[in-house]
Design an enzyme around this catalytic site. Structure first.
Site, PDB file in Angstrom:
ATOM      1  N   SER A 135       0.853  -1.175   0.000  1.00 36.62           N
ATOM      2  CA  SER A 135       0.000   0.000   0.000  1.00 36.62           C
ATOM      3  C   SER A 135       0.892   1.228   0.000  1.00 36.62           C
ATOM      4  O   SER A 135       1.872   1.288   0.741  1.00 36.62           O
ATOM      5  CB  SER A 135      -0.864  -0.035   1.262  1.00 36.62           C
ATOM      6  OG  SER A 135      -1.578   1.155   1.368  1.00 36.62           O
ATOM      7  N   HIS A 165      -1.850   6.855  -5.358  1.00 42.32           N
ATOM      8  CA  HIS A 165      -2.085   5.826  -4.346  1.00 42.32           C
ATOM      9  C   HIS A 165      -2.223   4.498  -5.069  1.00 42.32           C
ATOM     10  O   HIS A 165      -2.842   4.424  -6.131  1.00 42.32           O
ATOM     11  CB  HIS A 165      -3.383   6.119  -3.583  1.00 42.32           C
ATOM     12  CG  HIS A 165      -3.976   4.902  -2.930  1.00 42.32           C
ATOM     13  ND1 HIS A 165      -5.090   4.260  -3.415  1.00 42.32           N
ATOM     14  CD2 HIS A 165      -3.585   4.203  -1.842  1.00 42.32           C
ATOM     15  CE1 HIS A 165      -5.370   3.218  -2.639  1.00 42.32           C
ATOM     16  NE2 HIS A 165      -4.485   3.156  -1.683  1.00 42.32           N
ATOM     17  N   ASN A 218      -2.585   0.025  -4.054  1.00 47.16           N
ATOM     18  CA  ASN A 218      -2.698  -0.990  -3.023  1.00 47.16           C
ATOM     19  C   ASN A 218      -3.040  -2.302  -3.712  1.00 47.16           C
ATOM     20  O   ASN A 218      -3.991  -2.359  -4.480  1.00 47.16           O
ATOM     21  CB  ASN A 218      -3.810  -0.568  -2.042  1.00 47.16           C
ATOM     22  CG  ASN A 218      -4.263  -1.695  -1.129  1.00 47.16           C
ATOM     23  OD1 ASN A 218      -5.450  -2.004  -1.068  1.00 47.16           O
ATOM     24  ND2 ASN A 218      -3.332  -2.307  -0.429  1.00 47.16           N
ATOM     25  N   TYR A 219      -2.214  -3.331  -3.501  1.00 49.17           N
ATOM     26  CA  TYR A 219      -2.535  -4.664  -4.025  1.00 49.17           C
ATOM     27  C   TYR A 219      -2.420  -5.653  -2.877  1.00 49.17           C
ATOM     28  O   TYR A 219      -1.457  -5.590  -2.112  1.00 49.17           O
ATOM     29  CB  TYR A 219      -1.639  -5.014  -5.222  1.00 49.17           C
ATOM     30  CG  TYR A 219      -2.016  -4.134  -6.400  1.00 49.17           C
ATOM     31  CD1 TYR A 219      -3.140  -4.433  -7.175  1.00 49.17           C
ATOM     32  CD2 TYR A 219      -1.326  -2.951  -6.663  1.00 49.17           C
ATOM     33  CE1 TYR A 219      -3.541  -3.593  -8.209  1.00 49.17           C
ATOM     34  CE2 TYR A 219      -1.728  -2.101  -7.694  1.00 49.17           C
ATOM     35  CZ  TYR A 219      -2.835  -2.436  -8.451  1.00 49.17           C
ATOM     36  OH  TYR A 219      -3.253  -1.595  -9.454  1.00 49.17           O
ATOM     37  N   ALA A 269      -3.532  -2.906  15.653  1.00 48.03           N
ATOM     38  CA  ALA A 269      -3.022  -2.534  14.332  1.00 48.03           C
ATOM     39  C   ALA A 269      -1.909  -1.500  14.499  1.00 48.03           C
ATOM     40  O   ALA A 269      -1.881  -0.752  15.472  1.00 48.03           O
ATOM     41  CB  ALA A 269      -4.142  -1.958  13.483  1.00 48.03           C
ATOM     42  N   ARG A 270      -0.985  -1.476  13.532  1.00 52.27           N
ATOM     43  CA  ARG A 270       0.111  -0.509  13.632  1.00 52.27           C
ATOM     44  C   ARG A 270      -0.349   0.788  12.972  1.00 52.27           C
ATOM     45  O   ARG A 270      -0.164   1.014  11.773  1.00 52.27           O
ATOM     46  CB  ARG A 270       1.348  -1.051  12.945  1.00 52.27           C
ATOM     47  CG  ARG A 270       2.565  -0.217  13.318  1.00 52.27           C
ATOM     48  CD  ARG A 270       3.814  -0.888  12.787  1.00 52.27           C
ATOM     49  NE  ARG A 270       5.009  -0.325  13.361  1.00 52.27           N
ATOM     50  CZ  ARG A 270       5.752   0.609  12.767  1.00 52.27           C
ATOM     51  NH1 ARG A 270       5.386   1.100  11.615  1.00 52.27           N
ATOM     52  NH2 ARG A 270       6.858   1.049  13.344  1.00 52.27           N
ATOM     53  N   GLU A 321       0.573   3.850  12.832  1.00 55.34           N
ATOM     54  CA  GLU A 321       1.471   4.755  12.094  1.00 55.34           C
ATOM     55  C   GLU A 321       1.683   4.283  10.650  1.00 55.34           C
ATOM     56  O   GLU A 321       1.894   5.113   9.757  1.00 55.34           O
ATOM     57  CB  GLU A 321       2.816   4.895  12.811  1.00 55.34           C
ATOM     58  CG  GLU A 321       2.762   5.786  14.047  1.00 55.34           C
ATOM     59  CD  GLU A 321       2.533   7.262  13.719  1.00 55.34           C
ATOM     60  OE1 GLU A 321       2.932   7.717  12.637  1.00 55.34           O
ATOM     61  OE2 GLU A 321       1.924   7.956  14.551  1.00 55.34           O
TER      62      GLU A 321
END
Lengths: 346, 346
Positions: free
Chosen positions: B136, B150, B152-153, B305-306, B308
């Site tokens: 992403s 942007h 994301n795959y 979830a991370r 950042e």
């Protein structure tokens, strides 16, 4: 006599509303307000009009600039509208928004479901109309040593198409978001709020202080938006005038809770690092407002909502840095500790 | 022979994975990847590792700076982790984030419900585990004449505690957000995407172009985030290798779709008004990402979830002005018209 001149006569009998105490003409026709002085809808509209004016004037005095006054109607003017007052990119305030809304509109299915989820008894087969009158404000000062304040006081009425299943409630709160922690300032802020609450019920301040800490929580950050204040919703009682009196005292406490902090810090020296920290924290403010804020979500879910008045709460500038961590022991670190672990201030 | 040396032997037989083509060591143990070369989980992890490296290198060449490489584990390292590559406040890029995640974790009840709402058959009485591998990226350039991109795959696998009720699917997309409209650039961008789609199915580009226009819609603004691209989700087929081949071609199209636009405009002259417009549009980008973006919401709903790495997509700076309206006929106005009424570019 026509109905029009009858109501004019009635208005004259009761004494006219002096609109010079407002930023603009009220949203509801003056005639209608004047003939229904005891209706809670009238009382709340006149209260928020007055609070808007008093707060804007107090801010103008600290700034030297003048608010832009934007009186607007809903798409269908019969549904009401609002007055958005904005002071932007000015001497003391980077963005100050003080907005009132007075509207009567059908309750969308989505909002009806969310009201039901919050415990309101709304029969599924009825179409509801709601009335809402509220004041909402966020003030983002230029100087990082002056905190951001937010407050919102609102009154709702709801009934079905036959005039049955009536509900009413008040909601609101005032909360502070400092960029740097000055404990004495936070104590001042909370003390003024407590003084507004205590005459109404000794439990109000502690309960609504806790509600505020819980509400302004950004779960994915594990921190609160600020150092809290008070927050309440769905407030009802046998006697609506008692709840109104409480809400009025809270709204009148905004100026004395906040303006002394502006006066005290607006000319504090500012380093580049302090400005940068302020912008990073403003990014967090944006996160809360777009992801969690109930008023913003209510706005997103209201058909034809006036989005610019809702998003007036967003700062002029915000900043996001990957993995920014304040240095342990630094002033920036000190405030984040309080955001993670809220304190009792009084 | 121990199991360890057996798998090492197997790896040598198959030829080692050359990690110099990656930004960091893969998330999954090399041994495990090397002994399961045909597993789609392996293929996808190696693909996103390679795409990350190729894209970061191409961006570094345009910038002169070096990405910060942050390899991290989930709270429980058995659940996987990610590699976040960030180039911040640099010459050409104000904030460039290229993130890969590879994780195996129990599916929370909340996500289980949202998967069900999207049509996945997941029996209520089972506990599910999911695997996700994805790349992403959001690139916010400094010059307002260079668009933001942007992409994301991602690949998902899911199964219940007994190894039954298996599901897998791919999702992804690439989309462009220019601040100023240069039709030739948008046509170039869409043409490269179309060329990646067409060999797989003639319907892919038109269908996923439309899906992209629909997905990146900010309802409360009545406008799209940008000039679109392609978007798809829940992509499955009898033969997963065919879907993989399509996703691979899309991911490989990112560099040729975008880098020529960076090269062309990174040194364009910039006025203060253009910079201000860019920051206002970045505010809109923040609105989409925090209010609508499915990946961000998935992150908010994933325990531990991370954050950042998820919010790496937000710009370094954003701006909100009350009631800002570009002047009719101006270049700023021209782009907003396209955001309100998406066009066919090819």
């Amino acid at each position: 006599f026509s109905t029009q001149s009858e109501s004019l006569l009635a208005a004259q009998k009761m004494g006219n509303i002096d609109t010079s105490h407002f930023m603009a003409e009220p949203i509801t026709d003056l005639n209608k307000l004047e003939v229904n002085p005891d209706d809670m809808k009238t009382k709340m509209e006149l209260l928020i009009m007055r609070i808007q004016k008093e707060f804007c004037e107090a801010l103008e005095q600290e700034d030297g600039g003048k608010f832009l006054i934007d009186r607007w109607s809903r798409h269908d003017p019969k549904e009401g509208g609002g007055i958005s007052c904005v002071l932007q990119d000015s001497a003391t305030f980077e963005k100050a928004g003080v907005n009132i809304t007075v509207m009567t509109a059908p309750l969308s299915k989505q909002l009806q479901a969310s009201m039901r989820a919050r415990g309101k008894e709304l029969p599924e087969d009825k179409q509801f109309t709601f009335f809402a009158a509220g004041i909402s404000s966020v003030i983002h000062p230029r100087n990082p040593h002056v905190p951001t304040i937010h407050f919102n006081y609102r009154y709702f009425e709801m009934q079905d198409e036959d005039g049955n299943n009536k509900h009413w409630w008040f909601g609101g709160g005032t909360d502070l978001t400092p960029y740097y922690l000055v404990e004495e300032d936070v104590r001042h802020f909370h003390s003024v709020l407590k003084s507004a609450c205590d005459p109404h019920h000794p439990d109000y301040y502690p309960n609504y202080k806790k509600w505020c800490d819980d509400y302004f929580f950004v779960k994915f950050r594990g921190e609160r938006r600020g150092v809290g204040g008070i927050f309440f919703d769905d407030l009802e009682a046998n006697d609506s005038s008692k709840v109104y009196a409480f809400v009025k005292d809270c709204a009148e406490a905004v100026v004395p809770s906040y303006i002394p902090l502006v006066k005290k810090h607006k000319n504090d020296p500012v380093s580049d690092a302090e400005r940068r920290w302020q912008l990073l924290r403003r990014g967090r403010y944006v996160e809360f407002n777009l992801v969690y804020d109930r008023g913003t979500k209510f706005g997103f879910a209201t058909p034809n909502a006036r989005i610019e008045s809702i998003l007036m709460s967003l700062p002029l500038h915000a900043r996001w840095e990957y993995m920014h961590q304040p240095e342990p022991g630094s002033p920036e670190y000190k405030i984040t500790e309080v955001l993670k672990n809220p304190k009792d201030w009084i």
